[in-house]
Design an enzyme around this catalytic site. Sequence first.
Site, PDB file in Angstrom:
ATOM      1  CE  LYS A 203      -0.060   9.143   5.332  1.00 57.25           C
ATOM      2  NZ  LYS A 203      -0.452   7.944   6.014  1.00 57.25           N
TER       3      LYS A 203
ATOM      4  CD  GLU B 183      -5.837  10.735  -3.275  1.00 57.76           C
ATOM      5  OE1 GLU B 183      -4.799  10.169  -2.949  1.00 57.76           O
ATOM      6  OE2 GLU B 183      -6.948  10.443  -2.788  1.00 57.76           O
TER       7      GLU B 183
ATOM      8  CG  HIS C 102     -10.241  10.357  10.069  1.00 57.72           C
ATOM      9  ND1 HIS C 102     -10.570   9.957   8.796  1.00 57.72           N
ATOM     10  CD2 HIS C 102     -10.451  11.693  10.098  1.00 57.72           C
ATOM     11  CE1 HIS C 102     -10.943  11.010   8.086  1.00 57.72           C
ATOM     12  NE2 HIS C 102     -10.885  12.070   8.850  1.00 57.72           N
TER      13      HIS C 102
ATOM     14  NE  ARG D 177      -1.129  -0.129  12.888  1.00 51.86           N
ATOM     15  CZ  ARG D 177      -1.549   0.896  12.160  1.00 51.86           C
ATOM     16  NH1 ARG D 177      -0.664   1.678  11.544  1.00 51.86           N
ATOM     17  NH2 ARG D 177      -2.836   1.139  12.015  1.00 51.86           N
TER      18      ARG D 177
END
Length: 502
Positions: A120, A204, A239, A298
């Site tokens: 990440k 963040e 999610h 992908r």
Amino acid sequence: MLITVFPKILIANRGEIALRVIRTLREMGIRSVAVYSDADRAALHVRKADEAAHIGPAPSSESYLNIDRILDAARRHGAAAIHPGYGFLSENARFAQACEDAGFTFIGPSPHSIALMGSKTGARRVAKAGGAPVVPGTESGAASAAEAAAFARDAGFPVMLKAVAGGGGKGMRRVARMEDLISAFDAASSEAMRAFGDGSIYVEKLIENARHIEIQVLGDRHGNLIHLGERECSVQRRHQKVIEESPSPLVARMPGMRERMGEAAIRAARAAGYYNAGTVEFLADRSGGFYFLEMNTRLQVEHPVTEMVTGLDLVRLQVEIAAGARLPFTQDRIEWRGAAMECRIYAEDPANGFFPSPGRIVQLSEPSGPGVRLDSGIYPGWTVPLEYDPLLAKLIVWSGTREHAIDRMLRALGEYHVGGIKSNIPLFQSILNDPAFRAGEIDTGYLDRLLTGGIAKTPAPSAELAGIAALIASKQVAARQPEPAAASRSRWLAAGREDGLR
Ligand code: MV4
């Protein structure tokens, strides 16, 4: 377009995505090789492929995730290339490398690009270096809660703590006040350690009421990169995406936003040396500001939405790019027409905490007609195995306007009957009838609001949604993941539902 150099391609996947790839290969005159585990002997993808190879027992770790067995099948059947689909090994850099080492073309990006985007913080650095906007945050893992606190003091609250190795929201914590930071940091770190074996956390600034909007990119192996516009994926639960659409209702009303996001996505992809199909995810705020989140290396579950509005076949393009072809068009030739929407039809019971509901399909009526596409992996009499993700099918509709696409989806859902197991079809009917959804007022908190309190504001709520809301209100399912029976639970988790289907 050129005749590809691949007479035969093996599909290292199962279910609807294997079928999706088989269909394009047939149109291209390329022979398809399906792979299957013990649990999938009778699966539809096996029946529809030109050839099929057994690759092991039901657990994915011994079949669909086993690199040696898949390469072995490709060798036995004389495949020239391997399409990984989504999930399973599709974002495994070692697999992509192993394919190439064994002499098979991997239909996807380079192992290097996959590895770069797999971290990440690494992905953030690459995107930022390429000139894409990233959320203000720490450049790498914060060594301690004190470092995180220093960032939060400068940037201001609220902030989001995230796992460096992250995914699926694990190891993620929203922090609103300095007093909560140390305990949140420790909780996030130990959760990340348990989930990924790496407790590193970065920080963040929190983007409030964010939308999840992603850009489809396409690059060839000669350095050409284009974007195919956005998909809005804000309607999600834990999610897991539930409905995806294009255009995004936000992008549609913000002049120039698609072009700006597309340009940012291309910058991030270029910085990673990207080729083949990929998706750059952004968080977008209400005012049209957006920030790079991560890149999926992908083909994604929701790619048909982009196919419907652009008129392109992404799998065909993937194969041609892998064969070394140049992109057959430039950016200025891409046009977007009308509106498309996808519902992910799952074998799960929304009225019972979204408990998985595998089993035998005793009756099946499938929708069709104008503007309807069904990418399905099931047939009557087949038993949905409990070893894998319970995605049954994707129902995709296209129409000239979003409003009519919603009505068309409701019509198609009304034609859809899956007997013998529970499905989430009623949930879609509730969402598509919800005034907020119809107005395009969606963000990543939308579905939770609808399922918990939104019902009160909805005129004429459906009986189904009322049932779901009542159950949630009764606290049976309010705060936790549905828990399948102990015996099947570990198998569901092992199937890695969160691994590739985000
Ligand atoms: C965020 C955010 C708000 N601010 N980061 C969730 C999963 C992970 N990949 C990133 N996620 C988020 N990151 C900042 N700085 C909100 C989310 C988020 C989210 C993102 C995409 C799709 C669904 C989501 C649901 C909840 C939170």
